[in-house]
Design a protein around this motif. Structure first.
Motif, PDB file in Angstrom:
ATOM      1  N   LEU A 132       0.846  -1.190   0.000  1.00  0.00           N
ATOM      2  CA  LEU A 132       0.000   0.000   0.000  1.00  0.00           C
ATOM      3  C   LEU A 132       0.881   1.240   0.000  1.00  0.00           C
ATOM      4  O   LEU A 132       1.918   1.277   0.691  1.00  0.00           O
ATOM      5  CB  LEU A 132      -0.905   0.039   1.233  1.00  0.00           C
ATOM      6  N   ASP A 133       0.486   2.233  -0.786  1.00  0.00           N
ATOM      7  CA  ASP A 133       1.177   3.519  -0.743  1.00  0.00           C
ATOM      8  C   ASP A 133       1.042   4.088   0.672  1.00  0.00           C
ATOM      9  O   ASP A 133      -0.066   4.176   1.207  1.00  0.00           O
ATOM     10  CB  ASP A 133       0.543   4.473  -1.760  1.00  0.00           C
ATOM     11  N   PRO A 134       2.139   4.463   1.316  1.00  0.00           N
ATOM     12  CA  PRO A 134       2.043   4.927   2.714  1.00  0.00           C
ATOM     13  C   PRO A 134       1.185   6.173   2.889  1.00  0.00           C
ATOM     14  O   PRO A 134       0.669   6.418   3.982  1.00  0.00           O
ATOM     15  CB  PRO A 134       3.506   5.201   3.098  1.00  0.00           C
ATOM     16  N   PHE A 135       1.012   6.961   1.839  1.00  0.00           N
ATOM     17  CA  PHE A 135       0.202   8.171   1.959  1.00  0.00           C
ATOM     18  C   PHE A 135      -1.297   7.863   1.922  1.00  0.00           C
ATOM     19  O   PHE A 135      -2.110   8.745   2.184  1.00  0.00           O
ATOM     20  CB  PHE A 135       0.563   9.154   0.852  1.00  0.00           C
ATOM     21  N   SER A 157      -7.487   4.802   2.426  1.00  0.00           N
ATOM     22  CA  SER A 157      -8.196   5.685   1.499  1.00  0.00           C
ATOM     23  C   SER A 157      -7.894   5.284   0.058  1.00  0.00           C
ATOM     24  O   SER A 157      -6.746   5.006  -0.294  1.00  0.00           O
ATOM     25  CB  SER A 157      -7.770   7.137   1.734  1.00  0.00           C
ATOM     26  N   THR A 158      -8.933   5.260  -0.767  1.00  0.00           N
ATOM     27  CA  THR A 158      -8.784   4.947  -2.194  1.00  0.00           C
ATOM     28  C   THR A 158      -9.614   5.950  -2.986  1.00  0.00           C
ATOM     29  O   THR A 158     -10.823   6.056  -2.766  1.00  0.00           O
ATOM     30  CB  THR A 158      -9.259   3.521  -2.512  1.00  0.00           C
ATOM     31  N   GLU A 185      -7.520  17.462  -2.892  1.00  0.00           N
ATOM     32  CA  GLU A 185      -6.261  16.988  -3.443  1.00  0.00           C
ATOM     33  C   GLU A 185      -6.080  15.495  -3.197  1.00  0.00           C
ATOM     34  O   GLU A 185      -6.795  14.879  -2.405  1.00  0.00           O
ATOM     35  CB  GLU A 185      -5.102  17.760  -2.819  1.00  0.00           C
ATOM     36  N   GLU A 186      -5.108  14.931  -3.880  1.00  0.00           N
ATOM     37  CA  GLU A 186      -4.784  13.511  -3.733  1.00  0.00           C
ATOM     38  C   GLU A 186      -4.308  13.222  -2.314  1.00  0.00           C
ATOM     39  O   GLU A 186      -3.888  14.119  -1.588  1.00  0.00           O
ATOM     40  CB  GLU A 186      -3.670  13.145  -4.723  1.00  0.00           C
ATOM     41  N   PRO A 202       1.832  11.017  -8.404  1.00  0.00           N
ATOM     42  CA  PRO A 202       0.367  11.044  -8.352  1.00  0.00           C
ATOM     43  C   PRO A 202      -0.230  12.422  -8.147  1.00  0.00           C
ATOM     44  O   PRO A 202      -1.333  12.694  -8.627  1.00  0.00           O
ATOM     45  CB  PRO A 202       0.057  10.121  -7.170  1.00  0.00           C
ATOM     46  N   ASP A 203       0.474  13.323  -7.454  1.00  0.00           N
ATOM     47  CA  ASP A 203      -0.121  14.632  -7.189  1.00  0.00           C
ATOM     48  C   ASP A 203      -0.237  15.483  -8.443  1.00  0.00           C
ATOM     49  O   ASP A 203      -1.275  16.111  -8.685  1.00  0.00           O
ATOM     50  CB  ASP A 203       0.679  15.375  -6.115  1.00  0.00           C
TER      51      ASP A 203
END
Length: 470
Positions: A132-135, A157-158, A185-186, A202-203
């Protein structure tokens, strides 16, 4: 609230990711350097160190083992070894493992996630895991356990587009008009650096004009709940069974069991056990609720420099100042070389008729330049040469960055400083790997937790006959 609590960590982690990508300067810093005639280029020592660290940590594929507590468990332990290897294989475990290690090294935190894929195996489902992306993961800020065992909850969160949401959850298609689109925002924080490496993260992809479509945020909250279980002890044969609520109701409806209970030949004790409850929502719409048959969170943290909080530090954060200083020293070296190659010329006023022609002639070697000596001879100040200590400082900073990562140049194949004997070189290389082995032990702890979570999910899911091929 949990997102606000980790705002400072988001900035530091994103800053470390930027350093890995080669974006070391903000726009203001870049403009300030150019204003004084210095370059904003990067001598990237961090990227190579991170890649070498990742190669050391992922050089061997992890293998799970299961050992029976007694000889009678040997066959069962072999079954579990096979099943764990099978789940690693169908989950593309090597790829998931490497990406989690990448997040561990750059952002300071990686995550594994064990889950059940309901569509796999033609609808029978499979237990799998992924990184999983840590953010995307939000942990209770009050947690003080390395693997968040004491956290009141973990939120994943997805953010999906409308097409992705309908494809994943077809039942929401008729309710889209009642759902509010998500325009914030992302989860991936925005960068404070100038994107000198032209990296797509991604941002900036999220905010691109080609990606401005309706989006929806899915939140999956994992929390701990108490679930009743029943210990049923048969006094006749001394056997004992553990029943959940559903099986306990079936047991009570059995006539023979009712007779044994009346005869006081069965003893029943109710106990409560911790289980993980997952609640999935999009906006105000509840998608599903489920209680997982596991007592540990299926989201497993992989913290790097653990600080006793859900916000660890990365290896990059420890060497950012050194990397900045290294960039500055090389910038000064280049500026000095430019000054030496194009010396400044002081010309007495009136000694030269055409200063523009003089500038052109001064740049050409072997040029013949006329001047009037009555007004004085032209003079150019020669810059002082840089001391040897200046260049030694560059070498010491590079050595310090390697020391912080535990990756000496010998381990990268450089022969400088290597012993003359093969055995001596091998011993030094082995000693150099000890720092990496220490980090590997930390990662293995998270992998062990992942195996336990997969084991718990598998016990309740694989209740049918199944042929496993590895």
């Amino acid at each position: 609230m949990w997102r606000d609590a980790r705002a400072d960590w988001d900035l530091e982690a994103r800053d470390s990711v930027d350093f890995f990508l080669g974006n070391h300067y903000s726009q203001e810093e870049s403009d300030a350097l150019r204003a004084v005639g210095q370059g904003d280029f990067v001598i990237d020592r961090v990227y190579g160190a991170i890649e070498k660290l990742k190669s050391l940590l992922t050089s061997r594929t992890p293998k799970y083992s299961a050992v029976g507590r007694e000889d009678s468990d040997s066959k069962m332990s072999k079954v579990w070894r096979t099943l764990l290897e099978y789940i690693w294989d169908i989950s593309d475990g090597d790829i998931q493992f490497k990406q989690a290690v990448h997040d561990y090294a750059t952002a300071g935190m990686g995550y594994f996630y064990a889950y059940i894929d309901p569509e796999a195996d033609y609808g029978r489902g499979e237990v799998k895991f992924t990184y999983l992306d840590p953010f995307r993961v939000y942990v209770d800020p009050a947690s003080r356990h390395r693997y968040a065992d004491d956290a009141s909850g973990i939120i994943m969160s997805t953010i999906l587009t409308e097409d992705q949401l309908v494809n994943m959850y077809p039942q929401v298609e008729s309710m889209l008009e009642d759902l509010e689109s998500y325009y914030d925002e992302e989860d991936y924080p925005s960068s404070g650096k100038r994107n000198s490496s032209n990296s797509f993260t991604p941002d900036n992809v999220y905010n691109s004009q080609y990606n401005r479509v309706d989006k929806y945020r899915i939140l999956e909250r994992f929390s701990k709940v108490k679930v009743p279980f029943y210990r049923v002890f048969n006094k006749q044969d001394g056997s004992e069974a553990i029943l959940d609520s559903e099986k306990y109701e079936e047991f009570l409806s059995n006539e023979q069991a009712q007779l044994l209970i009346k005869a006081e030949l069965i003893e029943i004790v109710e106990v409560v056990q911790t289980r993980i409850k997952v609640t999935c929502t999009v906006g105000e719409l509840l998608l599903y609720e489920q209680i997982l048959n596991t007592d540990i969170y299926p989201i497993i943290p992989v913290p790097n420099i653990w600080t006793g909080t859900p916000y660890p530090k990365s290896d990059i954060s420890k060497v950012q100042d050194s990397q900045r200083l290294l960039n500055k020293l090389f910038s000064l070296t280049l500026s000095h070389a430019q000054a030496s190659a194009g010396l400044k010329l002081l010309v007495p006023e009136g000694s030269v008729d055409d200063l523009g022609q003089l500038e052109q002639d001064w740049a050409r070697p072997n040029a013949v330049i006329p001047y009037n000596p009555e007004f004085g001879a032209p003079h150019f100040p020669a810059p002082q040469s840089l001391s040897g200590e200046f260049y030694n400082l560059i070498g010491r900073i590079e050595h310090y960055i390697d020391l912080s990562f535990g990756i000496p140049e010998l381990m990268q194949g450089f022969k400088e400083g290597a012993p003359e004997t093969v055995r001596g070189t091998a011993l030094l290389a082995e000693m150099g790997e000890t720092r990496g082995k220490s980090k590997l032990r930390d990662i293995e702890g998270s992998l062990t937790r992942l195996g336990k979570s997969i084991y718990n999910l598998s016990k309740s899911h694989y209740t049918y006959a199944k042929t496993v091929r590895i």
